[in-house]
Write a protein that holds these residues in place. Sequence first.
Motif, PDB file in Angstrom:
ATOM      1  N   ASP A  18       0.818  -1.210   0.000  1.00  0.00           N
ATOM      2  CA  ASP A  18       0.000   0.000   0.000  1.00  0.00           C
ATOM      3  C   ASP A  18       0.855   1.265   0.000  1.00  0.00           C
ATOM      4  N   THR A  20       0.435   6.129  -7.931  1.00  0.00           N
ATOM      5  CA  THR A  20      -0.772   6.956  -7.953  1.00  0.00           C
ATOM      6  C   THR A  20      -0.399   8.419  -7.694  1.00  0.00           C
ATOM      7  N   ILE A  79       2.298   5.853  -3.127  1.00  0.00           N
ATOM      8  CA  ILE A  79       1.235   4.850  -3.096  1.00  0.00           C
ATOM      9  C   ILE A  79       1.195   4.111  -4.433  1.00  0.00           C
ATOM     10  N   ALA A 128      -0.137   2.182  -7.644  1.00  0.00           N
ATOM     11  CA  ALA A 128      -1.412   2.293  -8.354  1.00  0.00           C
ATOM     12  C   ALA A 128      -2.325   1.108  -8.072  1.00  0.00           C
ATOM     13  N   SER A 146      -2.569  -0.470  -5.123  1.00  0.00           N
ATOM     14  CA  SER A 146      -2.897  -0.593  -3.699  1.00  0.00           C
ATOM     15  C   SER A 146      -4.407  -0.621  -3.517  1.00  0.00           C
ATOM     16  N   ASN A 206      -5.867   0.068  -0.696  1.00  0.00           N
ATOM     17  CA  ASN A 206      -6.197   0.904   0.467  1.00  0.00           C
ATOM     18  C   ASN A 206      -5.592   2.292   0.316  1.00  0.00           C
ATOM     19  N   GLN A 207      -5.906   2.962  -0.772  1.00  0.00           N
ATOM     20  CA  GLN A 207      -5.162   4.168  -1.125  1.00  0.00           C
ATOM     21  C   GLN A 207      -5.432   5.345  -0.188  1.00  0.00           C
ATOM     22  N   GLU A 208      -6.663   5.548   0.229  1.00  0.00           N
ATOM     23  CA  GLU A 208      -6.932   6.685   1.114  1.00  0.00           C
ATOM     24  C   GLU A 208      -6.287   6.471   2.474  1.00  0.00           C
ATOM     25  N   ALA A 229      -3.645   4.738   2.949  1.00  0.00           N
ATOM     26  CA  ALA A 229      -2.212   4.897   2.690  1.00  0.00           C
ATOM     27  C   ALA A 229      -1.830   6.375   2.678  1.00  0.00           C
TER      28      ALA A 229
END
Length: 448
Positions: free
Chosen positions: A92, A111, A326, A328, A330, A332-334, A336
């Motif tokens: 992540d 990202t 982060i 692309a 992942s 759990n981006q938010e 992260a």
Amino acid sequence: MTILRHMKSMMAGTALATIVAAGGALANPYEPYEGTTLVVSWPSLSHFTFAEELVEEFTEETGINVEIDYIQYLSMRDRQLLEMSRPEGEYDVVAWVVMWKGEYVSRGLLTPLSQFFTNPAIVDPDFDIDDIADAYLQNGGVVGGERGYLPGVSGALYGLPFGAETSILAYRKDIFEEQGIEVPTTYDELRAAMAALDEAGIPALTSRGATGHQVTAAWLMHLAPLGGKIFDEAWNPVVNSPEAVEAAQVMREVAQTGPDGIPTFGFGDAAAAFLQGDAAMHLDTLKIAAMSRNPDLSTIDGNVGYALHPVGSRCGSETGGFAMGIPANSPNQEAAFLFLQYMTSKQGDQRMVELGGDPVRISTLEANTEGFDEYPVVAEQLPCADPDWRPLIPEWNELNIDVLGQALTKVITTDDPIQPIMDEANEQIRAIMEREGYYKWADYRAGE
């Protein structure tokens, strides 16, 4: 005060930062992500191991769990590329050496952070990204500007610096006083100090010198302030320019007047020579300061002074170290992003100082001058940190290790004339750049 409590107190009177739950109650911005587990890829280096306690505090305050995958940093790129190339990866958050950012973005593996900075529900209004040292932010996190890796209107932010660095001069105050040598501020003075120390039988400047990326890094320390570059504006290699040859000559003088073993030294070996009293100077990353205070590493604590990287035709210190972003893929981006923000916030940066790490914010450097003699020097040095210290292009690994890393070994281990060595390296670099298509547009226009 913990970071979360500080955040809550600051957010209480800030309407833009308030998330209004049903009934008008203030909501915890971390609550939607409670129970999430982030997997973080970090190098097994001191700054990141010091950060473990801050990670534990993050979990305690947010409810977001973190698993850290520590990898020896030279092996980290291959592992990260594998995971980030999958439809859904394990990681992540990844930390990268600044040279890798362009490759990761060109492959579509990261990202952009802009989409998170537009979300008021997760952005701390007190984060103050402008407080992060610009050289660190641009060097580690921006991709797509001028030349693909420098600042510019077409650039985008993909990472935040964490474990970033520039170069400063560390020197033995006791030796300089005993020998009556002034702390060098220019390259002429540095070379004169090296000669004077050598004449007195004192190894002068320690340095990396092992074949490959280590000896190239050492040469780059001198190339920037002496006015040299790897490429001109049209991607023509210029590692055989007068400035580049002079930097190679300085490297030769360093090897001749420094401690025994420089042609075999990696960073750790070069640092150990200084820390164990076998050299009078160290010109490399600022991390030497924390190492000099560590009784497990150093016998010279209390006798070390710090100064700006000497100036040649211009000022130009190193930009390097790590940034975090982060992937692309992942899931759990938010969450992260919240982790990245927490670790690099003003409060997080201060905690890293307390834990033994290196800050990335100007305000942190300025607030911690007591007990950290290098901090005022670093703050003054950063405006001269060169974002083009090395070309952060995908081909750099090959140029760095296979071409320059071989040529510069000849420079420091033989008495052969330097110009022909660098001429040959220049031709090899041009062939690689030709192979990779860097001259296609110039050739096309030349044929119109």
